[in-house]
Write a protein that holds these residues in place. Structure first.
Motif, mmCIF file in Angstrom:
data_model
loop_
_atom_site.group_PDB
_atom_site.id
_atom_site.type_symbol
_atom_site.label_atom_id
_atom_site.label_comp_id
_atom_site.label_asym_id
_atom_site.label_seq_id
_atom_site.Cartn_x
_atom_site.Cartn_y
_atom_site.Cartn_z
ATOM 1 N N ARG A 1 34.943 41.387 40.152
ATOM 2 C CA ARG A 1 35.352 41.254 41.683
ATOM 3 C C ARG A 1 33.887 40.774 42.752
ATOM 4 O O ARG A 1 32.924 40.921 42.104
ATOM 5 C CB ARG A 1 35.636 42.393 42.383
ATOM 6 N N ASP A 2 34.348 40.618 43.904
ATOM 7 C CA ASP A 2 33.464 40.463 44.804
ATOM 8 C C ASP A 2 32.048 41.136 44.986
ATOM 9 O O ASP A 2 30.797 40.504 44.590
ATOM 10 C CB ASP A 2 33.555 39.243 46.121
ATOM 11 N N SER A 3 32.442 41.799 44.628
ATOM 12 C CA SER A 3 31.272 43.468 45.200
ATOM 13 C C SER A 3 30.316 43.290 43.757
ATOM 14 O O SER A 3 29.164 43.609 44.240
ATOM 15 C CB SER A 3 31.688 44.944 45.615
ATOM 16 N N GLN A 4 31.264 43.471 42.946
ATOM 17 C CA GLN A 4 29.939 43.741 41.415
ATOM 18 C C GLN A 4 28.964 42.236 41.252
ATOM 19 O O GLN A 4 28.045 42.416 40.690
ATOM 20 C CB GLN A 4 30.847 43.396 40.303
ATOM 21 N N ALA B 1 28.041 40.041 43.969
ATOM 22 C CA ALA B 1 26.943 40.774 44.702
ATOM 23 C C ALA B 1 26.224 42.189 44.425
ATOM 24 O O ALA B 1 24.859 41.828 44.740
ATOM 25 C CB ALA B 1 27.336 41.602 46.163
#
Length: 133
Positions: free
Chosen positions: A12-15, A17
């Motif tokens: 995901r985007d959080s990973q 980032a």
């Protein structure tokens, strides 16, 4: 980049980032640059004390990382482990940043005062060209 954005398969985007922590060592190398400059072996010299072991360590890590990446990406049946990926690549970047400190110091001591300004230019051009290869 190792972590791909294709169809969300690699996180995901959080990973993704979180993976950006990999670039931090180059931003913070001024914190340990004095250590690289102060501690050295008189037998090897101020710069080679750092350059030779760092080149060896970078080579070993680059040979080992592919096996870690396959497993951390989940290609061997597991789940994506962004912490392992980021940790290994952050360590590799730390080694490269430390090598960069030693190379910059070597260039400054090797060049005449008239040509010192070209060291940074050549380093930047060389790194930019290297990114494309």
């Amino acid at each position: 980049a190792v972590v791909s954005t294709q169809s969300g398969h690699y996180g995901r985007d959080s990973q993704q980032a979180a993976f950006s922590i990999v670039s931090y060592p180059f931003s913070m190398k001024l914190l340990w640059a004095p250590i690289v400059d102060c501690f050295y072996s008189k037998r090897l010299g101020r710069r080679k004390t750092w350059l030779v072991p760092l080149q060896f360590a970078i080579g070993v890590v680059m040979l080992y990382i592919p096996s870690v990446v396959e497993e951390a990406l989940g290609n061997k049946g597991g789940e994506l482990n962004i912490a392992v990926l980021a940790g290994w690549f952050c360590f590799l970047t730390f080694l490269a940043a430390t090598q960069d400190i030693a190379v910059d110091g070597w260039a400054l001591t090797m060049l005449s005062k008239r040509n010192v300004g070209w060291a940074s230019t050549c380093n930047s051009v060389g790194q930019t060209i290297g990114f494309f290869f």
